[in-house]
Design an enzyme around this catalytic site. Structure first.
Site, PDB file in Angstrom:
ATOM      1  N   ASP A  73       2.121   0.270  -2.468  1.00 20.18           N
ATOM      2  CA  ASP A  73       2.351  -0.725  -1.418  1.00 20.18           C
ATOM      3  C   ASP A  73       3.226  -1.858  -1.950  1.00 20.18           C
ATOM      4  O   ASP A  73       3.184  -2.175  -3.135  1.00 20.18           O
ATOM      5  CB  ASP A  73       0.990  -1.269  -0.940  1.00 20.18           C
ATOM      6  CG  ASP A  73       1.109  -2.018   0.373  1.00 20.18           C
ATOM      7  OD1 ASP A  73       2.149  -1.912   1.050  1.00 20.18           O
ATOM      8  OD2 ASP A  73       0.144  -2.732   0.717  1.00 20.18           O
TER       9      ASP A  73
ATOM     10  N   ASN B  39       6.772  -2.398  -1.105  1.00 22.39           N
ATOM     11  CA  ASN B  39       8.237  -2.239  -1.156  1.00 22.39           C
ATOM     12  C   ASN B  39       8.934  -3.270  -0.270  1.00 22.39           C
ATOM     13  O   ASN B  39       9.956  -3.842  -0.646  1.00 22.39           O
ATOM     14  CB  ASN B  39       8.652  -0.845  -0.681  1.00 22.39           C
ATOM     15  CG  ASN B  39       8.138   0.259  -1.585  1.00 22.39           C
ATOM     16  OD1 ASN B  39       7.633  -0.006  -2.661  1.00 22.39           O
ATOM     17  ND2 ASN B  39       8.278   1.505  -1.140  1.00 22.39           N
ATOM     18  N   GLY B  40       8.347  -3.508   0.916  1.00 25.63           N
ATOM     19  CA  GLY B  40       8.953  -4.451   1.859  1.00 25.63           C
ATOM     20  C   GLY B  40       8.919  -5.875   1.314  1.00 25.63           C
ATOM     21  O   GLY B  40       9.923  -6.599   1.372  1.00 25.63           O
TER      22      GLY B  40
ATOM     23  N   HIS C 273      12.463   0.382  -0.709  1.00 21.78           N
ATOM     24  CA  HIS C 273      11.959   1.756  -0.857  1.00 21.78           C
ATOM     25  C   HIS C 273      12.714   2.481  -1.975  1.00 21.78           C
ATOM     26  O   HIS C 273      12.138   3.264  -2.721  1.00 21.78           O
ATOM     27  CB  HIS C 273      12.086   2.509   0.467  1.00 21.78           C
ATOM     28  CG  HIS C 273      11.194   1.955   1.548  1.00 21.78           C
ATOM     29  ND1 HIS C 273       9.866   1.661   1.337  1.00 21.78           N
ATOM     30  CD2 HIS C 273      11.448   1.625   2.844  1.00 21.78           C
ATOM     31  CE1 HIS C 273       9.333   1.177   2.457  1.00 21.78           C
ATOM     32  NE2 HIS C 273      10.284   1.141   3.382  1.00 21.78           N
TER      33      HIS C 273
ATOM     34  N   LEU D 266       1.082  19.113 -15.027  1.00 16.34           N
ATOM     35  CA  LEU D 266       0.672  17.994 -14.164  1.00 16.34           C
ATOM     36  C   LEU D 266       0.958  18.412 -12.725  1.00 16.34           C
ATOM     37  O   LEU D 266       1.989  19.039 -12.465  1.00 16.34           O
ATOM     38  CB  LEU D 266       1.509  16.746 -14.516  1.00 16.34           C
ATOM     39  CG  LEU D 266       1.400  15.534 -13.589  1.00 16.34           C
ATOM     40  CD1 LEU D 266       0.028  14.874 -13.724  1.00 16.34           C
ATOM     41  CD2 LEU D 266       2.491  14.489 -13.901  1.00 16.34           C
TER      42      LEU D 266
HETATM   43  C1  FPP Z   1       4.759   0.789   1.067  1.00 21.92           C
HETATM   44  O1  FPP Z   1       5.545  -0.358   1.079  1.00 21.92           O
HETATM   45  C2  FPP Z   1       5.490   2.001   0.757  1.00 21.92           C
HETATM   46  C3  FPP Z   1       5.757   3.047   1.627  1.00 21.92           C
HETATM   47  C4  FPP Z   1       5.359   3.045   3.036  1.00 21.92           C
HETATM   48  C5  FPP Z   1       6.486   4.233   1.231  1.00 21.92           C
HETATM   49  C6  FPP Z   1       6.375   4.702  -0.178  1.00 21.92           C
HETATM   50  C7  FPP Z   1       7.634   5.346  -0.484  1.00 21.92           C
HETATM   51  C8  FPP Z   1       8.303   5.281  -1.665  1.00 21.92           C
HETATM   52  C9  FPP Z   1       7.800   4.596  -2.864  1.00 21.92           C
HETATM   53  C10 FPP Z   1       9.652   5.881  -1.755  1.00 21.92           C
HETATM   54  C11 FPP Z   1       9.836   7.256  -2.140  1.00 21.92           C
HETATM   55  C12 FPP Z   1       8.680   8.144  -2.363  1.00 21.92           C
HETATM   56  C13 FPP Z   1       8.768   9.316  -3.015  1.00 21.92           C
HETATM   57  C14 FPP Z   1       7.579  10.189  -3.175  1.00 21.92           C
HETATM   58  C15 FPP Z   1      10.049   9.759  -3.616  1.00 21.92           C
HETATM   59  P1  FPP Z   1       5.616  -1.215   2.416  1.00 21.92           P
HETATM   60  O2  FPP Z   1       6.902  -0.893   3.081  1.00 21.92           O
HETATM   61  O3  FPP Z   1       4.400  -0.991   3.230  1.00 21.92           O
HETATM   62  O4  FPP Z   1       5.626  -2.660   1.813  1.00 21.92           O
HETATM   63  P2  FPP Z   1       5.168  -4.012   2.523  1.00 21.92           P
HETATM   64  O5  FPP Z   1       3.706  -3.848   2.864  1.00 21.92           O
HETATM   65  O6  FPP Z   1       5.413  -5.039   1.478  1.00 21.92           O
HETATM   66  O7  FPP Z   1       6.043  -4.180   3.743  1.00 21.92           O
END
Ligand code: FPP
Length: 225
Positions: free
Chosen positions: A20, A22-23, A37, A132
């Site tokens: 969690d 990325n945003g 992402h 793995l």
């Molecule tokens: C949460 O951050 C993350 C996701 C919804 C997607 C996870 C995806 C990746 C890490 C990219 C690629 C994955 C693979 C397996 C190659 P959020 O967008 O909910 O963050 P926020 O809560 O801060 O907005």
């Protein structure tokens, strides 16, 4: 950072991660959510490498796309699948060379055609690998998984192949998406939220939970150790 002196007996056999933040990472860096992402995908690479080096970790489950994630903008949804396709194109050969098996949890049939095909190819190519298992939750929700398992069990009972008296924990677990994986011993969630967000609700029954304030794109092997 070199491999620390960790007690191998205490390393989780199955590690599950809710990736969690990325945003929020993107916002803090004045970047687009897509860039967040993209940075998150680098952490995926780092954590797979670290688990492979630790050797004692048998399985790593990653929450990549939930059944709830369809509610995000169409642009963000397509960005996430584009990223997944790109990731497989870049990483699949190396995952295979590293003897890593790729599996998927969730409703693969509802994914965009290309993502579905690429994931199937990744699973087939790596099916015999043993070092793995990287288990990617895609279009995954634990309630959906549990409902599908219940439906499959009911169908077997109606068809006379299963006696309801034989439905127990083990029978139920055998109808979940990846029944051969052990239950996770440890769940890590990044970015500080104290929630399970519909992730592996059955399998996490006895897991220890660690919530880190670190945002997923900043997560590296130091955090894992
Ligand atoms: C949460 O951050 C993350 C996701 C919804 C997607 C996870 C995806 C990746 C890490 C990219 C690629 C994955 C693979 C397996 C190659 P959020 O967008 O909910 O963050 P926020 O809560 O801060 O907005």
């Amino acid at each position: 950072m070199s491999l620390p002196a960790l007690d191998k007996a205490r390393i989780p056999r199955h590690l599950a991660i809710i990736m969690d933040g990325n945003g929020r990472w993107a916002e803090r860096h004045g970047m687009s959510r897509a860039a967040g992402h993209e940075a998150g995908a680098k952490s995926v690479r780092a954590v797979i490498k670290a688990c492979r080096e630790l050797e004692a970790v048998e399985a790593l489950s990653l929450y990549a796309f939930s059944t709830e994630n369809w509610r995000r903008s169409r642009f963000e949804v397509s960005t996430l699948f584009r990223l997944l396709i790109k990731y497989i194109a870049i990483e699949l050969d190396e995952l295979h060379e590293q003897n890593i098996r790729v599996t998927v949890m969730g409703r693969l049939e509802d994914l965009p055609e290309r993502a579905r095909q690429d994931m199937r190819e990744a699973m087939e190519k790596t099916a015999g690998n043993t070092a793995l298992t990287v288990n990617v939750a895609l279009n995954y929700g634990a309630r959906d998984e549990i409902v599908r398992a219940a439906r499959a069990i009911a169908n077997e009972a109606v068809a006379g192949r299963l006696d309801p008296k034989d439905i127990d924990d083990a029978c139920f677990a055998a109808h979940l998406d990846q029944p051969e994986l052990p239950d996770p011993d440890l769940l890590i969630r990044t970015s500080g939220e104290m929630r399970l967000s519909n992730f592996m609700l059955w399998q996490l029954s006895y897991a220890e939970i660690v919530v880190l304030s670190t945002l997923w794109p900043d997560f590296r092997k130091e955090h894992l150790y």
